[in-house]
Design a protein around this motif. Structure first.
Motif, PDB file in Angstrom:
ATOM      1  N   LEU A 189       9.993  30.047  12.380  1.00 46.73           N
ATOM      2  CA  LEU A 189      10.250  29.066  11.351  1.00 46.73           C
ATOM      3  C   LEU A 189       9.225  28.146  10.824  1.00 46.73           C
ATOM      4  O   LEU A 189       9.070  27.660   9.931  1.00 46.73           O
ATOM      5  CB  LEU A 189      11.648  28.364  11.653  1.00 46.73           C
ATOM      6  N   SER A 190       8.380  27.680  11.843  1.00 45.08           N
ATOM      7  CA  SER A 190       7.518  26.637  11.702  1.00 45.08           C
ATOM      8  C   SER A 190       6.048  27.148  10.928  1.00 45.08           C
ATOM      9  O   SER A 190       5.326  26.079  10.283  1.00 45.08           O
ATOM     10  CB  SER A 190       6.678  26.244  12.858  1.00 45.08           C
ATOM     11  N   GLY A 191       5.721  28.371  10.705  1.00 46.81           N
ATOM     12  CA  GLY A 191       4.485  28.645  10.075  1.00 46.81           C
ATOM     13  C   GLY A 191       3.385  28.432  10.845  1.00 46.81           C
ATOM     14  O   GLY A 191       2.269  28.608  10.444  1.00 46.81           O
ATOM     15  N   ALA A 192       3.579  27.727  11.985  1.00 43.91           N
ATOM     16  CA  ALA A 192       2.459  27.617  12.730  1.00 43.91           C
ATOM     17  C   ALA A 192       1.797  28.833  13.352  1.00 43.91           C
ATOM     18  O   ALA A 192       0.614  28.763  13.842  1.00 43.91           O
ATOM     19  CB  ALA A 192       3.146  26.570  14.101  1.00 43.91           C
ATOM     20  N   ASN A 193       2.563  29.850  13.590  1.00 39.49           N
ATOM     21  CA  ASN A 193       1.925  31.189  14.046  1.00 39.49           C
ATOM     22  C   ASN A 193       0.766  31.584  13.244  1.00 39.49           C
ATOM     23  O   ASN A 193      -0.370  31.999  13.846  1.00 39.49           O
ATOM     24  CB  ASN A 193       2.848  32.136  14.138  1.00 39.49           C
ATOM     25  N   THR A 194       0.851  31.364  11.983  1.00 37.48           N
ATOM     26  CA  THR A 194      -0.293  31.608  11.061  1.00 37.48           C
ATOM     27  C   THR A 194      -1.730  31.034  11.561  1.00 37.48           C
ATOM     28  O   THR A 194      -2.649  31.476  11.627  1.00 37.48           O
ATOM     29  CB  THR A 194       0.015  31.613   9.806  1.00 37.48           C
ATOM     30  N   SER A 195      -1.626  29.519  11.661  1.00 37.25           N
ATOM     31  CA  SER A 195      -2.653  28.657  11.955  1.00 37.25           C
ATOM     32  C   SER A 195      -3.283  28.766  13.426  1.00 37.25           C
ATOM     33  O   SER A 195      -4.242  28.906  13.740  1.00 37.25           O
ATOM     34  CB  SER A 195      -2.182  27.155  11.976  1.00 37.25           C
ATOM     35  N   LEU A 196      -2.218  29.230  14.450  1.00 36.58           N
ATOM     36  CA  LEU A 196      -2.632  29.367  15.589  1.00 36.58           C
ATOM     37  C   LEU A 196      -3.302  30.726  15.711  1.00 36.58           C
ATOM     38  O   LEU A 196      -4.366  30.866  16.288  1.00 36.58           O
ATOM     39  CB  LEU A 196      -1.152  29.569  16.632  1.00 36.58           C
ATOM     40  N   MET A 197      -2.789  31.793  15.066  1.00 42.98           N
ATOM     41  CA  MET A 197      -3.394  32.919  14.935  1.00 42.98           C
ATOM     42  C   MET A 197      -4.987  33.036  14.457  1.00 42.98           C
ATOM     43  O   MET A 197      -6.074  33.430  15.199  1.00 42.98           O
ATOM     44  CB  MET A 197      -2.828  33.955  14.342  1.00 42.98           C
ATOM     45  N   ASN A 198      -4.887  32.390  13.137  1.00 44.66           N
ATOM     46  CA  ASN A 198      -6.618  32.138  12.818  1.00 44.66           C
ATOM     47  C   ASN A 198      -7.265  31.680  13.358  1.00 44.66           C
ATOM     48  O   ASN A 198      -8.324  31.918  13.495  1.00 44.66           O
ATOM     49  CB  ASN A 198      -6.189  31.755  11.319  1.00 44.66           C
ATOM     50  N   GLY A 199      -6.810  30.369  13.787  1.00 38.62           N
ATOM     51  CA  GLY A 199      -7.522  29.387  14.576  1.00 38.62           C
ATOM     52  C   GLY A 199      -8.192  30.038  15.943  1.00 38.62           C
ATOM     53  O   GLY A 199      -9.233  30.080  16.275  1.00 38.62           O
ATOM     54  N   THR A 200      -7.306  30.789  16.820  1.00 35.46           N
ATOM     55  CA  THR A 200      -7.871  31.589  17.797  1.00 35.46           C
ATOM     56  C   THR A 200      -8.755  32.398  17.481  1.00 35.46           C
ATOM     57  O   THR A 200      -9.798  32.712  18.217  1.00 35.46           O
ATOM     58  CB  THR A 200      -6.593  32.088  18.603  1.00 35.46           C
ATOM     59  N   MET A 201      -8.492  33.356  16.692  1.00 34.58           N
ATOM     60  CA  MET A 201      -9.264  34.383  16.095  1.00 34.58           C
ATOM     61  C   MET A 201     -10.748  33.879  15.878  1.00 34.58           C
ATOM     62  O   MET A 201     -11.805  34.537  15.994  1.00 34.58           O
ATOM     63  CB  MET A 201      -8.747  35.192  14.942  1.00 34.58           C
ATOM     64  N   ARG A 202     -10.763  32.783  15.111  1.00 39.97           N
ATOM     65  CA  ARG A 202     -12.042  32.169  14.756  1.00 39.97           C
ATOM     66  C   ARG A 202     -12.703  31.525  15.924  1.00 39.97           C
ATOM     67  O   ARG A 202     -13.992  31.698  16.200  1.00 39.97           O
ATOM     68  CB  ARG A 202     -11.622  31.112  13.773  1.00 39.97           C
TER      69      ARG A 202
END
Length: 280
Positions: free
Chosen positions: A183-196
């Protein structure tokens, strides 16, 4: 005392390691689903690298859950959930409209300094994640981020204070770990940030494509320009490399169209980081 602290830390790490790999694996699969690609042409070493990526995802997500829980028990509880519950109780007393959220919103504000410190970090994290959403006027995204703190707080209270049965504790655990992911949408930021962080995702780059994949790019409407790498190459700007390994292929995507992805063999492209990106 130090020996006891080290012993507790070791036990915590041992218990969190399997969970982090499991949760991280789910997040990694979600990332592959987002970019429309799964790394299938991988070696054993690449597979072990994927497991380490999943573990990194999982540990970061567990940290995220921790600070969101502290935020829900302290800052957002004091500033949002308590006042909201008082308002709903006032409306119930004044107009007879039942406050159906009272059981969810009526929980104690934690007073421990460490909880407030972590809660403040969680609140700042929410604000940073909301910047892009505010610029797009995505009120739903901001509300879902704030609601994450409530779900985490409810899940924590369910595990520690309220529920006693194993079934109810399982529901609380699901609330604590699964609902924020969905629900949070945090997974996208977490995924992209970790991949960067792992240099697997590279943004704002220039790409030099080699024949015959120039024709592949043209089919998607992308026209390149002259490349200094030779006649077999064309130059493309304003792209992101959303996946650069492990495996034998790279997935690229234009910055203005995240839904379009092209899978290019590693030997058929050259990635150049822009100077502005490198300086960051």
């Amino acid at each position: 005392m130090i020996v006891t602290l080290i012993d507790k830390s070791n036990k915590m790490i041992k218990s969190l390691a399997p969970l982090s790999i499991l949760v991280g694996g789910i997040i990694l699969m979600m990332y592959f689903h987002t970019i429309g690609y799964f790394a299938y042409d991988i070696s054993i070493g690449d597979g072990l690298y994927l497991i380490s990526i999943a573990a990194t995802f999982g540990m970061l997500y567990i940290i995220f859950i921790g600070v969101m829980t502290c935020a829900g028990l302290t800052v957002t509880n004091r500033l949002i959930w308590k006042p909201l519950n008082n308002l709903l109780n006032f409306i119930e007393g004044k107009f007879g409209v039942k406050n159906i959220l009272n059981d969810a919103l009526d929980f104690k504000v934690k007073t421990e300094p460490v909880m407030w410190l972590l809660g403040t970090i969680g609140t700042i994290w929410i604000l940073l994640m909301s910047v892009d959403q505010i610029s797009k006027f995505d009120l739903k995204g901001i509300i879902s981020l704030l609601s994450t703190t409530l779900f985490c707080a409810l899940g924590w209270n369910g595990l520690n204070d309220i529920f006693s049965s194993e079934r109810q504790k399982s529901i609380s655990l699901m609330t604590l770990f699964i609902l924020p992911l969905l629900l949070s949408g945090a997974n996208t930021s977490l995924m992209n940030g970790t991949m960067r962080l792992l240099n697997i995702r590279q943004e704002h780059i220039t790409i030099h494509l080699k024949k015959p994949y120039i024709a592949y790019a043209k089919e998607y409407g992308f026209n390149g320009s002259h490349s200094d790498f030779g006649d077999e190459y064309l130059k493309y700007t304003n792209f992101n490399a959303v996946f650069t390994g492990p495996g034998k292929s790279t997935v690229i995507s234009p910055q203005n169209d995240k839904h379009t992805t092209l899978v290019i063999p590693n030997e058929s492209l050259v990635i150049i980081k822009n100077k502005k990106t490198q300086s960051k």
